[in-house]
Design a protein around this motif. Sequence first.
Motif: not given
Length: 770
Positions: A576-600
């Motif tokens: 019916n297009g209705s949302s269905v909840l379920f559990n999956a075994d797991k999810a894995k992720a890796y990544g990087l975040e970087a921020e620079a604030d520069w006032h030359p």
Amino acid sequence: MSKSTVAKSSLLFGAAIGALFCSAGAFAQDAAASSAQQGEEAPLGDIVVTAERRPESLQKVPLSVAVVSGDALRSYQTGGDDILSLAGRVPGLYAETTTGRIFPRFYIRGLGNIDFYLGASQPVSIIQDDVVLEHVVLKSNPVFDVAQTEVLRGPQGSLFGRNTTAGIIKFDTIKPTQEFEGRGQFSYGSYNTVTADAGVGGPIVKDLLAFRVSALYQHRDNWVDNTFTGTSADGTVSPKKDAMGGFDERDIRLQLLFTPGDRFSVNVSAHARDYRGTSTLFHRAALKKGSNDVSAEPRDKVAFDEAMNNPQAYKTYGESVRAAYDFGGVVLTSISAYETTSGFSRGDTDGGAAVNFRDTNSGQSQGNVRKLDQFTQEVRLASDGDSRFKWQIGGMYFDSRDITEFYQRTYFLNTADYNPNNWVRLHDVNTSWAAFGQVSYEILPSLTITAGGRVTEDKKTTQLLKTADKPNGAVTYGGRRFVELKDTQPSWDVSALYQINPDVSVYARIARGFRGPTIQGRSAVFNSDFTTANSETILSWEAGFKSNLFNNRLRLNATAFTYTVNDIQLNGNDANGSSVLFNADKAKAYGLEAEADWHPTSNLSLGLGLSLLHSEIKDKRVYAQVCALNKVVVCTVQNPTVTAPVFGTPTVFAKIDGQPLPNAPEYTVNFNGRYDVPLGNGGKAFISTDWNLQGYTNFVLYKTKEFYSNGTFEGGLKIGYSAPGGAYEVALFGRNITNEKNLKGVIENYMAAVFNEPRVIGISVSGKFR
């Protein structure tokens, strides 16, 4: 995209950004030396955050925190944007909606919830002035007269609100002071878009009672035409020019600060919201099978035969009392809060008139929050001062109760198919209690260890108060009418911060988070049983550095992370297009975040942010139902599939093992810059800009040739004059200045597209006094 391709792209992209940072650093060093010779002061001030419930320098907090100033947030929102404007401006943060302005969904490091159910739980928590806003409608509370926004990435189970597996977005408004002061910003732009954000306050009784009144007004005219020329089954007026797309937002907040002595303070806050607007517009068949190109679909036209042109409206009220008493080295804090809301949202869920597609299926629905009551109480005892040993302990109680209703199409018809019983009423109750604590010890002058823990009990119940019956009142529902789920889990985190020198620190953190079990009751409107999901837990590792370089002209922070979510809660669709909840075994992720604030130089500031993410769902047994209409798969599924009966109908399911998490961009890049030209009167002419770029983002659980975005971008521009001392500012602005039409979401079975906001060009005026 294969793993190797992602890895190579990430490495190349990371190398490119690294080279840019290094080049920037070299240039900054030269600029800093030149500026030092000219006697210029270093422009980067210290950023103070409360990420650990006490004021600390951003550079000394051992976790990944992004900060957006109130002025920057208001700049993003001059075009009428709401809380979603943060998406693309903070590395690792993504936000979207398919239910309009009253239902934003947030994702941090790829973790979020695509469920559009009004009772949905989300792994990202919203905190406003130390009050957790848990219900999805409360999360849409507008932010105005804001001092600072902090995005705390990763599990935050020790100190804030309720447990969260993804992170926290924390808004702190401007508080009353003992000096009379005020600020305001007004903007006017395309589509008669108006935004007015202001606050004023000061002493009522000097050193005893102060106040602050803040207000927000936003308006946009309807700008989307309904071009349907046929007969409507529910009386929707069409064709109609400028039928949808507008909104009216009216908000006010009053704060009173009592300070009957140096040791005791009480801040009483009350707010009200009145919102009317348009729910999300779905453009049916904007996506063609085998293609992701939506350039041919006009953003300002739809053909809706039903749903009265998608109205929505909500009213929200809340109060909080924050009291603190300093016993001398130890501070006791109590935060009591109450929030309530009610309203509705109605939409043409098939995104277009069925007759235009030679189809007999039409869809519309309406969700009502009849009443919501959320009460929270937190008590915290914490050490005060700058000693080597810091600690805090506390407890929290959370209680949320709502009456929610869902209405389906035949309830609204004025034809022979009218069914006055085609709706359900649900009673949801969520209670939670927690005890928490944190200690921090400076082992050496350069090394600080921090550890925190929390134990939480989370309990949810959903009761079906009314079933969706036949027109004659016959009951056909055979599922459960009451479901209760409860779980008690620990959360904890341990971190270490090592200061290499006064300008450079490194840190590492490991954290465990917990999200309680979840119930999905909306499916009862289709006479389907409730679906549920068990608790999910996350174990996250991160390490990074924080630095102020080149005479404090370059702030460069970066974090690498990896996490595993066990029993991850996911959402698919049923027949019916209705949302269905379920559990999956797991999810894995890796990544990087970087921020620079520069006032030359003193007249030029540049900011750059980057996030890289690789995520995978890991479960060979779990399949998700794919796009289908009238028993025909309408999109191009690229995963292995199987066919299984659903309600007696053969249905296609796709294998999702190895798929990325939905709405988890593989990369984002954000850039901002400002250049000032000093004038003879002490004022400045300026030009500023901000841009964001988003990499491959899958909108569903399985891979297709249609349901994703890649390489989308959006930018803003501002040109103006700032008076001496920043007393006032007048500027021309543009949001989405290149008028990009970006795909932000999809409705699978109707191949429908959801787009971003159009270009808005206008003028803004802001000022402050003290």
